[in-house]
Write a protein that holds these residues in place. Sequence first.
Motif, PDB file in Angstrom:
ATOM      1  N   ARG A  56       6.546 -38.909  19.870  1.00 45.01           N
ATOM      2  CA  ARG A  56       7.600 -37.991  20.305  1.00 45.01           C
ATOM      3  C   ARG A  56       7.262 -37.441  21.687  1.00 45.01           C
ATOM      4  O   ARG A  56       6.786 -36.324  21.829  1.00 45.01           O
ATOM      5  CB  ARG A  56       7.736 -36.847  19.311  1.00 45.01           C
ATOM      6  N   ARG A  57       7.499 -38.248  22.695  1.00 42.34           N
ATOM      7  CA  ARG A  57       7.197 -37.861  24.069  1.00 42.34           C
ATOM      8  C   ARG A  57       8.497 -37.495  24.781  1.00 42.34           C
ATOM      9  O   ARG A  57       9.572 -37.535  24.196  1.00 42.34           O
ATOM     10  CB  ARG A  57       6.494 -39.010  24.802  1.00 42.34           C
ATOM     11  N   GLY A  58       8.425 -37.204  26.059  1.00 44.14           N
ATOM     12  CA  GLY A  58       9.619 -36.849  26.823  1.00 44.14           C
ATOM     13  C   GLY A  58      10.315 -38.039  27.448  1.00 44.14           C
ATOM     14  O   GLY A  58      11.480 -37.960  27.827  1.00 44.14           O
ATOM     15  N   ILE A  59       9.623 -39.151  27.555  1.00 41.39           N
ATOM     16  CA  ILE A  59      10.164 -40.353  28.192  1.00 41.39           C
ATOM     17  C   ILE A  59      10.150 -41.480  27.164  1.00 41.39           C
ATOM     18  O   ILE A  59       9.129 -41.718  26.521  1.00 41.39           O
ATOM     19  CB  ILE A  59       9.307 -40.773  29.412  1.00 41.39           C
ATOM     20  N   LYS A  60      11.277 -42.171  27.008  1.00 42.98           N
ATOM     21  CA  LYS A  60      11.389 -43.223  25.990  1.00 42.98           C
ATOM     22  C   LYS A  60      10.309 -44.295  26.168  1.00 42.98           C
ATOM     23  O   LYS A  60       9.742 -44.778  25.188  1.00 42.98           O
ATOM     24  CB  LYS A  60      12.786 -43.857  26.047  1.00 42.98           C
ATOM     25  N   GLU A  61      10.020 -44.685  27.404  1.00 43.48           N
ATOM     26  CA  GLU A  61       8.977 -45.685  27.641  1.00 43.48           C
ATOM     27  C   GLU A  61       7.631 -45.220  27.091  1.00 43.48           C
ATOM     28  O   GLU A  61       6.873 -46.000  26.531  1.00 43.48           O
ATOM     29  CB  GLU A  61       8.846 -46.004  29.139  1.00 43.48           C
TER      30      GLU A  61
ATOM     31  N   PHE B 254      -5.880 -36.599  26.580  1.00 42.30           N
ATOM     32  CA  PHE B 254      -4.964 -37.511  27.270  1.00 42.30           C
ATOM     33  C   PHE B 254      -3.508 -37.139  26.963  1.00 42.30           C
ATOM     34  O   PHE B 254      -2.664 -37.125  27.866  1.00 42.30           O
ATOM     35  CB  PHE B 254      -5.266 -38.946  26.821  1.00 42.30           C
ATOM     36  N   LEU B 255      -3.209 -36.838  25.716  1.00 44.11           N
ATOM     37  CA  LEU B 255      -1.836 -36.521  25.321  1.00 44.11           C
ATOM     38  C   LEU B 255      -1.347 -35.200  25.903  1.00 44.11           C
ATOM     39  O   LEU B 255      -0.147 -34.923  25.887  1.00 44.11           O
ATOM     40  CB  LEU B 255      -1.706 -36.506  23.793  1.00 44.11           C
ATOM     41  N   LYS B 256      -2.244 -34.396  26.434  1.00 44.52           N
ATOM     42  CA  LYS B 256      -1.853 -33.141  27.071  1.00 44.52           C
ATOM     43  C   LYS B 256      -1.414 -33.350  28.520  1.00 44.52           C
ATOM     44  O   LYS B 256      -0.879 -32.437  29.142  1.00 44.52           O
ATOM     45  CB  LYS B 256      -3.005 -32.135  26.997  1.00 44.52           C
ATOM     46  N   GLU B 257      -1.626 -34.546  29.043  1.00 45.61           N
ATOM     47  CA  GLU B 257      -1.200 -34.867  30.404  1.00 45.61           C
ATOM     48  C   GLU B 257       0.321 -35.038  30.431  1.00 45.61           C
ATOM     49  O   GLU B 257       0.947 -35.346  29.416  1.00 45.61           O
ATOM     50  CB  GLU B 257      -1.869 -36.164  30.888  1.00 45.61           C
ATOM     51  N   TYR B 258       0.912 -34.876  31.602  1.00 39.93           N
ATOM     52  CA  TYR B 258       2.355 -35.046  31.755  1.00 39.93           C
ATOM     53  C   TYR B 258       2.737 -36.518  31.615  1.00 39.93           C
ATOM     54  O   TYR B 258       2.049 -37.402  32.127  1.00 39.93           O
ATOM     55  CB  TYR B 258       2.815 -34.540  33.130  1.00 39.93           C
ATOM     56  N   ASP B 259       3.858 -36.759  30.940  1.00 39.82           N
ATOM     57  CA  ASP B 259       4.345 -38.127  30.754  1.00 39.82           C
ATOM     58  C   ASP B 259       4.514 -38.868  32.078  1.00 39.82           C
ATOM     59  O   ASP B 259       4.178 -40.043  32.182  1.00 39.82           O
ATOM     60  CB  ASP B 259       5.687 -38.141  30.010  1.00 39.82           C
TER      61      ASP B 259
END
Length: 91
Positions: free
Chosen positions: A19-24, A51-56
């Motif tokens: 569940r990220r902000g960018i579909k890719e 790593f998951l705390k980095e911006y998409d």
Amino acid sequence: MMTETRETKIKRLHMRSIRRGIKEMDLILTAYATDYMQDLSDAELETYDSFLKEYDHDIYGWITGQGEAPEEYAGIMTVIMGLASGLTRPN
């Protein structure tokens, strides 16, 4: 302070991967989380959590070669870039 079990951490990181902000990024990180996360050491899970705390947009830029990922993510990036090849660069 409550300590998170390994199983709970894996479930939490898997959810954050899909569940990220960018579909890719959803597609790329879901593949990584599903295929690799169970086999990561506790230290590698900690690194993936960071790593998951980095911006998409930053992560996507690292994957597409528009920027260089921090050295601490080199191992993760090697695998993720292999998984992302069809999504970021035509085969």
